[in-house]
Design an enzyme around this catalytic site. Structure first.
Site, mmCIF file in Angstrom:
data_model
loop_
_atom_site.group_PDB
_atom_site.id
_atom_site.type_symbol
_atom_site.label_atom_id
_atom_site.label_comp_id
_atom_site.label_asym_id
_atom_site.label_seq_id
_atom_site.Cartn_x
_atom_site.Cartn_y
_atom_site.Cartn_z
ATOM 1 N N GLY A 49 0.808 -1.197 0.000
ATOM 2 C CA GLY A 49 0.000 0.000 0.000
ATOM 3 C C GLY A 49 0.841 1.246 0.000
ATOM 4 O O GLY A 49 2.061 1.189 -0.011
ATOM 5 N N GLY A 50 0.200 2.439 0.076
ATOM 6 C CA GLY A 50 0.907 3.686 0.032
ATOM 7 C C GLY A 50 1.661 4.008 1.297
ATOM 8 O O GLY A 50 2.419 4.948 1.335
ATOM 9 N N MET A 51 1.417 3.229 2.385
ATOM 10 C CA MET A 51 2.046 3.554 3.654
ATOM 11 C C MET A 51 3.456 2.997 3.785
ATOM 12 O O MET A 51 4.137 3.253 4.759
ATOM 13 C CB MET A 51 1.196 2.994 4.812
ATOM 14 C CG MET A 51 0.027 3.866 5.160
ATOM 15 S SD MET A 51 0.565 5.446 5.797
ATOM 16 C CE MET A 51 1.315 4.950 7.347
ATOM 17 N N VAL B 161 7.217 -2.928 0.368
ATOM 18 C CA VAL B 161 7.041 -4.347 0.666
ATOM 19 C C VAL B 161 8.182 -5.143 0.047
ATOM 20 O O VAL B 161 8.541 -4.937 -1.114
ATOM 21 C CB VAL B 161 5.687 -4.858 0.121
ATOM 22 C CG1 VAL B 161 5.509 -6.340 0.424
ATOM 23 C CG2 VAL B 161 4.543 -4.056 0.730
ATOM 24 N N LYS C 75 6.537 -5.624 5.181
ATOM 25 C CA LYS C 75 6.183 -4.245 4.842
ATOM 26 C C LYS C 75 6.866 -3.322 5.835
ATOM 27 O O LYS C 75 6.738 -3.498 7.049
ATOM 28 C CB LYS C 75 4.673 -4.054 4.892
ATOM 29 C CG LYS C 75 4.208 -2.651 4.527
ATOM 30 C CD LYS C 75 2.689 -2.581 4.486
ATOM 31 C CE LYS C 75 2.229 -1.184 4.100
ATOM 32 N NZ LYS C 75 0.764 -1.067 4.020
ATOM 33 N N ASP D 269 -30.242 8.550 4.732
ATOM 34 C CA ASP D 269 -30.797 7.527 5.620
ATOM 35 C C ASP D 269 -30.212 6.137 5.363
ATOM 36 O O ASP D 269 -30.352 5.246 6.199
ATOM 37 C CB ASP D 269 -32.320 7.458 5.463
ATOM 38 C CG ASP D 269 -33.008 8.726 5.954
ATOM 39 O OD1 ASP D 269 -32.376 9.467 6.728
ATOM 40 O OD2 ASP D 269 -34.166 8.964 5.555
#
Length: 211
Positions: free
Chosen positions: A1-3, A6, A21, A123
């Site tokens: 991911g972008g964080m 890996v 990661k 709703d």
């Protein structure tokens, strides 16, 4: 991911190949980024769901934050998320995609204000959110009676793609900007009238969205 980045590795204890990661040091030095990385790892580690990969270990070593996860090749992971998305009904797919405009956490009011344009209705939002949480495509954190939602970064990136495909990215980003600009103005006025503590707390919770 972008964080984070890996890497593929072999775990001698597990006797299997795993994905590691890690946060780049520039991000690991940022307390907010580190806290977000740890929240994501904790949340995934606590899940038991066939569509979410397993986390075997996470922590920090020599100033580097890491998570050791089940190894899923890119196409395999993409196929799992595709499968989960395809199981959603059209309103769930619409809301899932629109949630991509939020960074970090968000509350029900924000989703109702930002994401409830046609074909959705205000709703409907609570039930649709609950359904996405049940399917592990969103997460609910409850603290002191208040609930905040969030998405794993990898899932959020996928949702962002879907929002672009729907042609709704610009409109939802505009509604997101309008909502949090209005919130910042409320905070300014509130803090002028002795409500500093309450508003500072609210702004801190939504800092990533207000920036």
């Amino acid at each position: 991911g972008g964080m984070g980045e890996v890497y593929r590795a072999r775990d001698s204890k597990l006797k299997r190949e795993v994905a590691v990661k890690v946060l780049p040091q520039s991000l690991a030095a940022d307390p907010d980024a580190l806290a977000r990385f740890e929240r994501e790892a904790l949340a995934v580690a606590a899940l038991s769901h066939p569509n979410i990969l397993s986390i075997f270990d996470f922590g920090t070593q020599d100033g580097v934050a890491y998570a050791v996860t089940e190894l899923l090749e890119g196409e395999t992971l993409r196929a799992l998320v595709d499968w989960s998305f395809d199981l959603l009904n059209p309103p769930e797919q619409a809301l899932f995609a629109r949630l991509a405009v939020f960074v970090g956490g968000f509350d029900l009011t924000a989703v109702e204000q930002v994401c409830s344009a046609a074909p959705l209705h205000t709703d409907d939002v609570l039930d649709l959110l609950a359904s996405l949480v049940d399917k592990s495509l969103a997460m609910l954190d409850e603290h002191d009676g208040a609930g905040r939602y969030r998405m794993l970064e990898t899932i959020r990136e996928y949702a962002h793609e879907k929002l672009q495909e729907r042609g709704e990215l610009e409109a939802n980003e505009r509604r997101h900007c309008e909502h949090f600009f209005a919130l910042a103005k409320q905070a300014r006025d509130g803090m002028r009238h002795g409500e500093q503590g309450e508003w500072i707390q609210r702004l801190e919770a939504d800092l990533d969205n207000v920036r």
